[in-house]
Motif scaffolding. Structure first.
Motif, PDB file in Angstrom:
ATOM      1  N   ALA A  77     -37.004 -22.310 -32.405  1.00  0.00           N
ATOM      2  CA  ALA A  77     -36.138 -21.816 -31.324  1.00  0.00           C
ATOM      3  C   ALA A  77     -36.644 -20.899 -30.407  1.00  0.00           C
ATOM      4  O   ALA A  77     -37.311 -19.767 -30.779  1.00  0.00           O
ATOM      5  N   PHE A  78     -37.443 -21.094 -29.029  1.00  0.00           N
ATOM      6  CA  PHE A  78     -38.420 -20.140 -28.301  1.00  0.00           C
ATOM      7  C   PHE A  78     -37.297 -19.213 -27.791  1.00  0.00           C
ATOM      8  O   PHE A  78     -36.101 -19.585 -27.466  1.00  0.00           O
ATOM      9  N   ARG A  79     -37.827 -17.862 -27.820  1.00  0.00           N
ATOM     10  CA  ARG A  79     -36.843 -16.766 -27.343  1.00  0.00           C
ATOM     11  C   ARG A  79     -37.078 -16.812 -25.730  1.00  0.00           C
ATOM     12  O   ARG A  79     -38.183 -16.644 -25.110  1.00  0.00           O
ATOM     13  N   PRO A  80     -36.009 -16.844 -24.875  1.00  0.00           N
ATOM     14  CA  PRO A  80     -35.911 -16.858 -23.679  1.00  0.00           C
ATOM     15  C   PRO A  80     -36.273 -15.216 -22.919  1.00  0.00           C
ATOM     16  O   PRO A  80     -35.698 -14.475 -23.509  1.00  0.00           O
ATOM     17  N   TRP A  81     -36.964 -15.227 -21.952  1.00  0.00           N
ATOM     18  CA  TRP A  81     -36.850 -13.860 -21.124  1.00  0.00           C
ATOM     19  C   TRP A  81     -37.288 -14.191 -19.821  1.00  0.00           C
ATOM     20  O   TRP A  81     -38.440 -14.756 -19.455  1.00  0.00           O
ATOM     21  N   ARG A  82     -36.241 -14.068 -18.741  1.00  0.00           N
ATOM     22  CA  ARG A  82     -36.616 -14.401 -17.475  1.00  0.00           C
ATOM     23  C   ARG A  82     -37.067 -15.886 -17.340  1.00  0.00           C
ATOM     24  O   ARG A  82     -36.401 -16.778 -17.748  1.00  0.00           O
ATOM     25  N   ASN A  83     -38.479 -16.200 -16.881  1.00  0.00           N
ATOM     26  CA  ASN A  83     -38.922 -17.585 -16.591  1.00  0.00           C
ATOM     27  C   ASN A  83     -39.755 -17.855 -17.936  1.00  0.00           C
ATOM     28  O   ASN A  83     -40.571 -18.877 -17.805  1.00  0.00           O
ATOM     29  N   ARG A  84     -39.767 -17.246 -19.011  1.00  0.00           N
ATOM     30  CA  ARG A  84     -40.530 -17.393 -20.057  1.00  0.00           C
ATOM     31  C   ARG A  84     -39.857 -17.889 -21.400  1.00  0.00           C
ATOM     32  O   ARG A  84     -38.808 -17.114 -21.631  1.00  0.00           O
ATOM     33  N   THR A  86     -40.852 -17.962 -25.403  1.00  0.00           N
ATOM     34  CA  THR A  86     -41.895 -17.557 -26.341  1.00  0.00           C
ATOM     35  C   THR A  86     -41.526 -18.001 -27.715  1.00  0.00           C
ATOM     36  O   THR A  86     -40.211 -17.697 -28.134  1.00  0.00           O
ATOM     37  N   HIS A  87     -42.618 -18.577 -28.377  1.00  0.00           N
ATOM     38  CA  HIS A  87     -42.286 -18.935 -29.804  1.00  0.00           C
ATOM     39  C   HIS A  87     -42.180 -17.646 -30.624  1.00  0.00           C
ATOM     40  O   HIS A  87     -42.682 -16.739 -30.291  1.00  0.00           O
ATOM     41  N   PRO A  88     -41.391 -17.895 -31.899  1.00  0.00           N
ATOM     42  CA  PRO A  88     -40.938 -16.774 -32.463  1.00  0.00           C
ATOM     43  C   PRO A  88     -41.983 -16.130 -33.327  1.00  0.00           C
ATOM     44  O   PRO A  88     -41.980 -15.022 -33.473  1.00  0.00           O
ATOM     45  N   ARG A  89     -43.049 -16.840 -33.410  1.00  0.00           N
ATOM     46  CA  ARG A  89     -44.168 -16.081 -34.067  1.00  0.00           C
ATOM     47  C   ARG A  89     -45.222 -15.440 -32.806  1.00  0.00           C
ATOM     48  O   ARG A  89     -46.126 -14.514 -33.170  1.00  0.00           O
ATOM     49  N   GLY A  90     -44.515 -15.427 -31.740  1.00  0.00           N
ATOM     50  CA  GLY A  90     -45.456 -14.941 -30.438  1.00  0.00           C
ATOM     51  C   GLY A  90     -46.795 -15.146 -30.067  1.00  0.00           C
ATOM     52  O   GLY A  90     -47.268 -14.271 -29.766  1.00  0.00           O
ATOM     53  N   HIS A  91     -47.211 -16.393 -30.534  1.00  0.00           N
ATOM     54  CA  HIS A  91     -48.746 -16.923 -30.263  1.00  0.00           C
ATOM     55  C   HIS A  91     -48.499 -18.151 -29.106  1.00  0.00           C
ATOM     56  O   HIS A  91     -49.627 -18.118 -28.636  1.00  0.00           O
ATOM     57  N   LEU A  94     -44.073 -20.417 -22.893  1.00  0.00           N
ATOM     58  CA  LEU A  94     -44.144 -21.424 -21.841  1.00  0.00           C
ATOM     59  C   LEU A  94     -43.490 -20.726 -20.652  1.00  0.00           C
ATOM     60  O   LEU A  94     -42.773 -19.860 -20.810  1.00  0.00           O
ATOM     61  N   ARG A  95     -44.235 -20.850 -19.580  1.00  0.00           N
ATOM     62  CA  ARG A  95     -43.650 -20.102 -18.263  1.00  0.00           C
ATOM     63  C   ARG A  95     -43.104 -21.270 -17.086  1.00  0.00           C
ATOM     64  O   ARG A  95     -44.037 -22.098 -16.762  1.00  0.00           O
ATOM     65  N   LEU A  96     -41.849 -21.344 -16.612  1.00  0.00           N
ATOM     66  CA  LEU A  96     -41.724 -21.955 -15.591  1.00  0.00           C
ATOM     67  C   LEU A  96     -42.054 -21.592 -14.371  1.00  0.00           C
ATOM     68  O   LEU A  96     -41.765 -20.448 -13.981  1.00  0.00           O
ATOM     69  N   GLY A  97     -42.630 -22.537 -13.649  1.00  0.00           N
ATOM     70  CA  GLY A  97     -43.215 -22.036 -12.328  1.00  0.00           C
ATOM     71  C   GLY A  97     -42.370 -22.520 -11.050  1.00  0.00           C
ATOM     72  O   GLY A  97     -41.336 -22.920 -11.267  1.00  0.00           O
ATOM     73  N   HIS A  98     -42.171 -21.749  -9.945  1.00  0.00           N
ATOM     74  CA  HIS A  98     -41.436 -21.988  -9.024  1.00  0.00           C
ATOM     75  C   HIS A  98     -41.439 -23.569  -8.466  1.00  0.00           C
ATOM     76  O   HIS A  98     -40.795 -23.977  -7.925  1.00  0.00           O
ATOM     77  N   ASP A  99     -42.735 -24.254  -8.911  1.00  0.00           N
ATOM     78  CA  ASP A  99     -42.847 -25.648  -8.541  1.00  0.00           C
ATOM     79  C   ASP A  99     -42.155 -26.541  -9.616  1.00  0.00           C
ATOM     80  O   ASP A  99     -42.330 -27.698  -9.472  1.00  0.00           O
ATOM     81  N   GLY A 100     -41.630 -26.073 -10.698  1.00  0.00           N
ATOM     82  CA  GLY A 100     -40.704 -26.953 -11.548  1.00  0.00           C
ATOM     83  C   GLY A 100     -41.737 -27.383 -12.771  1.00  0.00           C
ATOM     84  O   GLY A 100     -41.246 -27.993 -13.437  1.00  0.00           O
ATOM     85  N   LEU A 101     -42.932 -26.852 -12.808  1.00  0.00           N
ATOM     86  CA  LEU A 101     -43.766 -27.005 -13.782  1.00  0.00           C
ATOM     87  C   LEU A 101     -43.788 -26.082 -14.752  1.00  0.00           C
ATOM     88  O   LEU A 101     -43.395 -24.717 -14.586  1.00  0.00           O
ATOM     89  N   TRP A 102     -44.198 -26.712 -16.153  1.00  0.00           N
ATOM     90  CA  TRP A 102     -44.107 -25.649 -17.447  1.00  0.00           C
ATOM     91  C   TRP A 102     -45.498 -25.259 -17.526  1.00  0.00           C
ATOM     92  O   TRP A 102     -46.465 -26.280 -17.805  1.00  0.00           O
ATOM     93  N   TYR A 103     -46.081 -23.954 -17.620  1.00  0.00           N
ATOM     94  CA  TYR A 103     -47.520 -23.584 -17.623  1.00  0.00           C
ATOM     95  C   TYR A 103     -47.491 -23.018 -19.292  1.00  0.00           C
ATOM     96  O   TYR A 103     -46.542 -22.216 -19.618  1.00  0.00           O
ATOM     97  N   ALA A 104     -48.602 -23.304 -19.942  1.00  0.00           N
ATOM     98  CA  ALA A 104     -48.630 -23.029 -21.531  1.00  0.00           C
ATOM     99  C   ALA A 104     -49.482 -21.805 -21.331  1.00  0.00           C
ATOM    100  O   ALA A 104     -50.510 -21.429 -20.704  1.00  0.00           O
ATOM    101  N   TYR A 105     -49.261 -20.984 -22.421  1.00  0.00           N
ATOM    102  CA  TYR A 105     -50.157 -19.653 -22.525  1.00  0.00           C
ATOM    103  C   TYR A 105     -50.289 -19.258 -24.028  1.00  0.00           C
ATOM    104  O   TYR A 105     -49.255 -19.517 -24.699  1.00  0.00           O
ATOM    105  N   GLU A 106     -51.319 -18.793 -24.402  1.00  0.00           N
ATOM    106  CA  GLU A 106     -51.487 -18.368 -25.679  1.00  0.00           C
ATOM    107  C   GLU A 106     -51.923 -16.930 -25.867  1.00  0.00           C
ATOM    108  O   GLU A 106     -52.496 -16.273 -24.849  1.00  0.00           O
ATOM    109  N   SER A 107     -51.732 -16.193 -26.949  1.00  0.00           N
ATOM    110  CA  SER A 107     -51.884 -14.841 -27.169  1.00  0.00           C
ATOM    111  C   SER A 107     -51.982 -14.787 -28.640  1.00  0.00           C
ATOM    112  O   SER A 107     -51.509 -15.555 -29.470  1.00  0.00           O
TER     113      SER A 107
END
Length: 137
Positions: A77-84, A86-91, A94-107
């Motif tokens: 279960a990914f944690r929601p915040w605004r358009n994001r 986040t994986h529970p492990r925090g690494h 996914l960010r939803l763009g105004h264009d309707g696409l999902w953008y992946a991020y890593e940290s």
């Protein structure tokens, strides 16, 4: 961003490093912030950059359907915040763009140092393709 994105991303020459430093100063960013913005530009152009820099509150619909799609793909279960999301492990995020696409991020977990990765996709699970095996996610 377009000027910096036109330069190679790895094996930077001294001239390219100087250009990055000059551009970073001109736009009021650190070179690391400029590199992150360039990665976002390469990931999705102007919308990719907006996704990096501007959290927003998406309307109900596509965003709300993403979490069940991720669960159906045997992801946690990914944690929601605004358009994001986040994986529970925090690494992974996914960010939803105004264009309707999902953008992946890593940290690195717990670092909040998010970098754009992969290719944007209409499907949140598809956006995670190439970030590792399902066990890594």
């Amino acid at each position: 961003m377009r000027l910096a994105a036109a330069r190679p991303g790895s094996g930077l020459t001294a001239a390219t490093r100087t250009l990055y430093a000059t551009l970073a100063t001109a736009v009021g960013r650190t070179t690391a912030d400029l590199a992150r913005a360039v990665a976002a530009w390469r990931q999705g152009g102007p919308e990719g950059l907006a996704v990096l820099e501007e959290p927003w509150d998406p309307p109900a619909g596509r965003f709300d359907r993403a979490r069940p799609l991720l669960l159906a793909a045997d992801l946690p279960a990914f944690r929601p915040w605004r358009n994001r999301l986040t994986h529970p492990r925090g690494h992974v995020q996914l960010r939803l763009g105004h264009d309707g696409l999902w953008y992946a991020y890593e940290s690195e977990p717990g670092q909040e140092d998010w970098w754009p990765r992969g290719t944007p996709d209409l499907d949140p699970v598809g956006a995670l393709t190439g970030l590792g095996t399902p066990d890594d996610l």
